[in-house]
Design a protein around this motif. Structure first.
Motif, PDB file in Angstrom:
ATOM      1  N   ALA A 137      27.622 -15.462   9.065  1.00  0.00           N
ATOM      2  CA  ALA A 137      28.715 -15.072  10.257  1.00  0.00           C
ATOM      3  C   ALA A 137      28.693 -13.788  10.671  1.00  0.00           C
ATOM      4  N   ILE A 138      28.541 -12.860   9.620  1.00  0.00           N
ATOM      5  CA  ILE A 138      28.842 -11.136  10.031  1.00  0.00           C
ATOM      6  C   ILE A 138      27.719 -10.811  10.706  1.00  0.00           C
ATOM      7  N   ILE A 139      26.582 -11.132  10.288  1.00  0.00           N
ATOM      8  CA  ILE A 139      25.389 -10.363  11.037  1.00  0.00           C
ATOM      9  C   ILE A 139      25.159 -10.808  12.400  1.00  0.00           C
ATOM     10  N   PRO A 140      25.032 -11.882  12.644  1.00  0.00           N
ATOM     11  CA  PRO A 140      24.936 -12.257  14.353  1.00  0.00           C
ATOM     12  C   PRO A 140      26.183 -11.889  15.146  1.00  0.00           C
ATOM     13  N   SER A 141      27.122 -11.902  14.494  1.00  0.00           N
ATOM     14  CA  SER A 141      28.423 -11.519  15.229  1.00  0.00           C
ATOM     15  C   SER A 141      28.462 -10.039  15.658  1.00  0.00           C
ATOM     16  N   SER A 142      27.959  -9.360  14.248  1.00  0.00           N
ATOM     17  CA  SER A 142      28.178  -7.753  14.601  1.00  0.00           C
ATOM     18  C   SER A 142      27.167  -7.310  15.298  1.00  0.00           C
ATOM     19  N   LEU A 143      25.795  -7.942  15.486  1.00  0.00           N
ATOM     20  CA  LEU A 143      24.898  -7.517  16.352  1.00  0.00           C
ATOM     21  C   LEU A 143      25.161  -7.806  17.887  1.00  0.00           C
ATOM     22  N   ILE A 144      25.551  -8.916  18.109  1.00  0.00           N
ATOM     23  CA  ILE A 144      26.365  -9.341  19.408  1.00  0.00           C
ATOM     24  C   ILE A 144      27.084  -8.163  20.069  1.00  0.00           C
ATOM     25  N   ILE A 145      28.234  -7.945  19.115  1.00  0.00           N
ATOM     26  CA  ILE A 145      29.213  -6.882  19.616  1.00  0.00           C
ATOM     27  C   ILE A 145      28.706  -5.596  19.714  1.00  0.00           C
ATOM     28  N   PHE A 146      27.638  -5.004  18.806  1.00  0.00           N
ATOM     29  CA  PHE A 146      27.117  -3.961  18.967  1.00  0.00           C
ATOM     30  C   PHE A 146      26.038  -3.678  20.181  1.00  0.00           C
ATOM     31  N   LEU A 147      25.264  -4.864  20.503  1.00  0.00           N
ATOM     32  CA  LEU A 147      24.512  -4.849  21.505  1.00  0.00           C
ATOM     33  C   LEU A 147      25.435  -4.828  22.931  1.00  0.00           C
ATOM     34  N   SER A 148      26.726  -5.773  22.833  1.00  0.00           N
ATOM     35  CA  SER A 148      27.351  -5.669  24.038  1.00  0.00           C
ATOM     36  C   SER A 148      27.822  -4.227  24.667  1.00  0.00           C
ATOM     37  N   TYR A 149      28.482  -3.414  23.464  1.00  0.00           N
ATOM     38  CA  TYR A 149      28.989  -2.212  23.611  1.00  0.00           C
ATOM     39  C   TYR A 149      27.945  -1.069  23.821  1.00  0.00           C
ATOM     40  N   THR A 150      26.816  -1.278  23.275  1.00  0.00           N
ATOM     41  CA  THR A 150      25.565  -0.355  23.846  1.00  0.00           C
ATOM     42  C   THR A 150      25.283  -0.488  25.349  1.00  0.00           C
ATOM     43  N   LEU A 151      25.340  -1.857  25.920  1.00  0.00           N
ATOM     44  CA  LEU A 151      24.898  -2.051  27.232  1.00  0.00           C
ATOM     45  C   LEU A 151      26.220  -1.703  27.913  1.00  0.00           C
ATOM     46  N   ILE A 152      27.379  -1.730  27.439  1.00  0.00           N
ATOM     47  CA  ILE A 152      28.705  -1.313  28.239  1.00  0.00           C
ATOM     48  C   ILE A 152      28.609   0.242  28.521  1.00  0.00           C
ATOM     49  N   LEU A 153      28.239   0.917  27.179  1.00  0.00           N
ATOM     50  CA  LEU A 153      28.494   2.224  27.092  1.00  0.00           C
ATOM     51  C   LEU A 153      27.123   2.800  28.181  1.00  0.00           C
ATOM     52  N   PHE A 154      25.995   2.422  28.137  1.00  0.00           N
ATOM     53  CA  PHE A 154      24.816   2.570  28.877  1.00  0.00           C
ATOM     54  C   PHE A 154      25.153   2.612  30.498  1.00  0.00           C
ATOM     55  N   ASN A 155      25.807   1.482  30.795  1.00  0.00           N
ATOM     56  CA  ASN A 155      26.378   1.154  32.096  1.00  0.00           C
ATOM     57  C   ASN A 155      27.435   1.955  32.619  1.00  0.00           C
ATOM     58  N   VAL A 156      28.423   2.446  31.640  1.00  0.00           N
ATOM     59  CA  VAL A 156      29.597   3.371  31.941  1.00  0.00           C
ATOM     60  C   VAL A 156      29.196   4.781  32.170  1.00  0.00           C
ATOM     61  N   LEU A 157      28.246   5.264  31.526  1.00  0.00           N
ATOM     62  CA  LEU A 157      27.442   6.467  31.553  1.00  0.00           C
ATOM     63  C   LEU A 157      26.930   6.711  32.852  1.00  0.00           C
ATOM     64  N   HIS A 158      26.630   5.571  33.484  1.00  0.00           N
ATOM     65  CA  HIS A 158      25.878   5.783  34.763  1.00  0.00           C
ATOM     66  C   HIS A 158      26.564   5.391  35.926  1.00  0.00           C
ATOM     67  N   MET A 159      28.181   5.596  35.630  1.00  0.00           N
ATOM     68  CA  MET A 159      28.816   4.947  36.966  1.00  0.00           C
ATOM     69  C   MET A 159      29.135   6.451  37.457  1.00  0.00           C
ATOM     70  N   SER A 160      29.365   6.518  38.703  1.00  0.00           N
ATOM     71  CA  SER A 160      29.673   7.807  39.608  1.00  0.00           C
ATOM     72  C   SER A 160      30.960   8.060  39.565  1.00  0.00           C
ATOM     73  N   SER A 161      31.811   7.147  39.511  1.00  0.00           N
ATOM     74  CA  SER A 161      33.369   7.347  39.752  1.00  0.00           C
ATOM     75  C   SER A 161      33.704   7.602  38.179  1.00  0.00           C
ATOM     76  N   SER A 162      34.678   8.716  38.108  1.00  0.00           N
ATOM     77  CA  SER A 162      35.444   9.049  36.885  1.00  0.00           C
ATOM     78  C   SER A 162      36.629   8.025  36.490  1.00  0.00           C
ATOM     79  N   LYS A 163      37.321   7.630  37.489  1.00  0.00           N
ATOM     80  CA  LYS A 163      38.152   6.654  37.434  1.00  0.00           C
ATOM     81  C   LYS A 163      37.545   5.229  36.975  1.00  0.00           C
ATOM     82  N   GLY A 164      36.457   5.019  37.394  1.00  0.00           N
ATOM     83  CA  GLY A 164      35.755   3.583  37.015  1.00  0.00           C
ATOM     84  C   GLY A 164      35.410   3.789  35.537  1.00  0.00           C
ATOM     85  N   ARG A 165      35.043   5.215  35.035  1.00  0.00           N
ATOM     86  CA  ARG A 165      34.568   5.000  33.761  1.00  0.00           C
ATOM     87  C   ARG A 165      35.885   5.026  32.815  1.00  0.00           C
ATOM     88  N   SER A 166      37.013   5.620  33.284  1.00  0.00           N
ATOM     89  CA  SER A 166      38.463   5.844  32.563  1.00  0.00           C
ATOM     90  C   SER A 166      38.761   4.278  32.249  1.00  0.00           C
TER      91      SER A 166
END
Length: 310
Positions: free
Chosen positions: A206-235
């Motif tokens: 229950a824990i390991i797959p869920s944790s990995l999916i959450i971690f992967l989701s937020y890693t991709l979100i962080l990568f995407n947010v850091l490449h946003m040109s708009s500071s308003k979009g990042r916020s």
């Protein structure tokens, strides 16, 4: 699921949170206030989502289910816990104990999967915004929630069945305020190796797959947010994810502190202390986190109050 085994024990005595008399009144008061706030907070959030059409989105559909689960497992745990402060012997029948264990496992496991679904929703909303409406359609959201509850039900069935098969001899005193798997395993006079192995497998599945999916989701979100040109979009991206990150951190953090620990008897008090946060404080904080940090919820509160007073 049969509620029978070969034990001579037909009821258990829950020791409660503490045996120190001077701590009983303040703890009872704090936990009672906590229970009232939990029920009112989660019911209010559920009603707000139902009554306000602008909250009828995938994100709030998942939040509705999260509040429903928090509300339900506070009903499962807290009333019996409060009884331990009012009665000399807080007795629970064998069937009652197994029922409490089943619903506790069901709602906690379901919450684990709901939080995972919410992380996927945030990933699609931020990283694939043009496909969000199609990807997170009502049908997909319903399937994700149905899957969460089905997985929670399967985990609860297996964990409860493992516990029912244990044999309890003379001792029927559970050094806890609720019927949980690990205190019952320690109480059993039969071999618990197979049950402990199954419990460990279920918990990690229950824990390991869920944790990995959450971690992967937020890693991709962080990568995407850091490449946003708009500071308003990042916020805006960080603000929409902030509440969920806090909720996940509290849920998994106190969950690990409660269950991932040395098996020494000296850690029983530590387990009970952390499990109070896990079973009582986290369900109370979730609606507050999403209400105080969310403009949509604040707007819904204003609209609802205006509707009532107007």
């Amino acid at each position: 699921m049969a509620m029978k085994n070969d034990s001579s024990v037909i009821e258990f005595i829950l020791m409660g949170l503490t045996d120190k008399p001077e701590l009983q009144p303040p703890l009872f008061f704090l936990l009672l206030v906590n229970y009232v706030v939990t029920v009112m907070g989660n019911l209010s959030l559920i009603n707000l989502i139902c009554l306000n059409s602008h909250l009828h989105t995938p994100m709030y559909f998942f939040l509705f289910n999260l509040s429903f689960i928090d509300l339900c497992y506070s009903f499962v745990i807290t009333p019996k816990m409060l009884m331990s402060f009012l009665s000399e012997r807080n007795i629970i029948s064998f069937a009652g104990c197994m029922t409490q264990l089943f619903f506790y496992c069901f709602f906690v496991s379901s919450e684990c999967y709901v939080l995972t679904a919410m992380a996927c929703d945030r990933y699609v909303a931020i990283c694939k915004p043009l496909l969000y409406t199609v990807t997170m359609s009502p049908r997909v959201c319903s399937l994700l929630m149905s899957g969460s509850y089905m997985m929670g039900f399967a985990c609860a069935m297996v964990l409860t069945e493992c516990t029912i098969r244990l044999i309890f001899c003379d001792s029927n005193i559970i050094d806890h305020y609720m019927c949980d798997t690990f205190p019952l395993l320690q109480l059993s006079c039969s071999s618990t190796y197979a049950s402990q192995l199954v419990v460990s497998i279920i918990v990690f599945k229950a824990i390991i797959p869920s944790s990995l999916i959450i971690f992967l989701s937020y890693t991709l979100i962080l990568f995407n947010v850091l490449h946003m040109s708009s500071s308003k979009g990042r916020s805006k991206a960080f603000s929409t994810c902030g509440s969920h990150i806090i909720t996940v951190g509290l849920f998994y953090g106190f969950g690990m502190l409660t269950h991932v620990k040395p098996s020494s008897a000296g850690f029983v008090e530590q387990e009970k202390f952390f499990s109070v946060f896990y079973t009582n404080v986290v369900p109370m904080l979730n609606p507050l986190i999403y209400s105080l940090r969310n403009r949509d919820v604040k707007l819904a509160v204003k609209k609802t109050l205006k509707r009532i007073t107007g």
